[in-house]
Design a protein around this motif. Structure first.
Motif, PDB file in Angstrom:
ATOM      1  N   TYR A   1       0.839  -1.203   0.000  1.00 21.49           N
ATOM      2  CA  TYR A   1       0.000   0.000   0.000  1.00 21.49           C
ATOM      3  C   TYR A   1       0.875   1.255   0.000  1.00 21.49           C
ATOM      4  O   TYR A   1       0.621   2.197  -0.759  1.00 21.49           O
TER       5      TYR A   1
ATOM      6  N   GLU B   1     -10.406   1.375   1.378  1.00 21.09           N
ATOM      7  CA  GLU B   1      -9.370   2.343   1.024  1.00 21.09           C
ATOM      8  C   GLU B   1      -8.567   1.922  -0.216  1.00 21.09           C
ATOM      9  O   GLU B   1      -8.177   2.766  -1.017  1.00 21.09           O
TER      10      GLU B   1
ATOM     11  N   GLN C   1      -8.253   4.354  -3.479  1.00 19.33           N
ATOM     12  CA  GLN C   1      -6.966   4.821  -3.987  1.00 19.33           C
ATOM     13  C   GLN C   1      -6.739   4.374  -5.430  1.00 19.33           C
ATOM     14  O   GLN C   1      -6.227   5.140  -6.245  1.00 19.33           O
TER      15      GLN C   1
ATOM     16  N   THR D   1     -16.052   0.754  -3.236  1.00 14.87           N
ATOM     17  CA  THR D   1     -15.683   1.508  -2.039  1.00 14.87           C
ATOM     18  C   THR D   1     -16.917   1.800  -1.195  1.00 14.87           C
ATOM     19  O   THR D   1     -16.905   1.637   0.025  1.00 14.87           O
TER      20      THR D   1
ATOM     21  N   ALA E   1     -14.045   3.577   6.225  1.00 12.18           N
ATOM     22  CA  ALA E   1     -13.015   3.836   7.232  1.00 12.18           C
ATOM     23  C   ALA E   1     -13.468   4.975   8.140  1.00 12.18           C
ATOM     24  O   ALA E   1     -13.185   4.983   9.326  1.00 12.18           O
TER      25      ALA E   1
ATOM     26  N   ALA F   1     -14.167   9.653   4.666  1.00 11.89           N
ATOM     27  CA  ALA F   1     -13.704   8.824   3.552  1.00 11.89           C
ATOM     28  C   ALA F   1     -14.863   8.498   2.619  1.00 11.89           C
ATOM     29  O   ALA F   1     -14.708   8.549   1.390  1.00 11.89           O
TER      30      ALA F   1
END
Length: 193
Positions: free
Chosen positions: A49, A80, A84, A105, A111, A115
Motif C-alpha cells: 500500500y 481504502e 486509492q 468503495t 473507514a 472517507a
C-alpha cells in the motif's frame, strides 16, 4: 507475465489456507471496533500500500494501480484500496474502471464518514463530467448527509446548484460553507454571484 500473476494468486491463497487457526487466534486480539460496533478488518500488505502511494505521488499511475490491485487482492474488504486505485484510474482517464472501484468503495464498511464523503464526491465529479447531473446531485447529497460538516461537499453541491440555476439552494450551501470555512475565498465569490 500472466503465469506469474496466476502463480502469485495461487501462492497467496495457499499461504492463507495453511494458517487459518493462527489467523483466527490473532484476529480476535487485533480486531478493533469501528463506529456503530462494526469490526475493522485486519490489513495485510501495508508495504505494498505504501509503495503504491509512493508510485502515485511520483505520477507513476500504472505502477500505483498494480500495487493497489495487489493490496486489494490481499485485503478485498478494505475500502481504502479501491478508493486509492480509483484515483489512479482517474489520472489515466479510465473513468469506467474508476466508477467500478468507487462503487465497491461505497459498498464496503467505510473507514470514516469523511472517507465515504470523498468517495461520493469523486463519483459525483465523474458523473458531472459525463453530464449525468441527477446522479451527481444524488452523490453530493449523500456526501453532505454522510459528512454534514464537510465544507468541500457543500461547496461542490452549491456549484452544481448554480449550474442548474437553483440559486436559493446554492446560496444556502454557500452560507454554510462560509460558516464552516471562513477563509475559503471562492465561497464568498460564488455566494456573491
Amino acid at each position: 507475465m500472466r503465469k506469474f500473476i496466476m502463480a502469485l494468486i495461487i501462492g497467496v491463497l495457499l499461504v492463507g489456507s495453511l494458517f487459518p487457526a493462527s489467523a483466527q487466534d490473532t484476529t480476535s486480539a487485533q480486531n478493533q471496533t469501528g463506529q456503530q460496533g462494526q469490526s475493522i478488518p485486519i490489513v495485510t500488505g501495508l508495504d505494498v500500500y505504501q509503495r503504491a502511494g509512493t508510485a502515485f505521488d511520483a505520477k507513476d499511475y500504472k505502477k500505483a494501480i498494480t500495487d493497489y490491485s495487489l493490496f486489494i487482492l490481499l485485503n478485498p474488504t478494505v475500502a481504502e484500496g479501491y478508493f486509492q486505485r480509483a484515483q489512479g484510474y482517474i489520472q489515466l482517464d479510465n473513468l469506467d474502471a474508476a466508477l467500478i472501484d468507487l462503487n465497491r468503495t461505497l459498498e464496503l464498511p467505510p473507514a470514516s464518514p469523511t472517507a465515504n464523503a470523498q468517495a461520493y464526491m469523486m463519483r459525483a465529479a465523474i458523473y458531472i463530467q459525463r453530464e449525468q447531473t441527477a446522479d451527481a446531485l444524488a452523490d453530493l447529497n449523500a456526501a453532505v448527509k454522510t459528512a454534514p460538516d464537510s465544507a468541500d461537499a457543500l461547496y461542490r453541491r452549491a456549484r452544481l446548484y448554480l449550474t442548474q440555476e437553483q440559486y436559493e439552494a446554492a446560496l444556502a450551501d454557500l452560507n454554510e460553507v462560509v460558516r464552516l470555512a471562513p477563509d475559503f475565498s471562492d465561497a464568498y465569490y460564488f455566494r456573491a454571484l
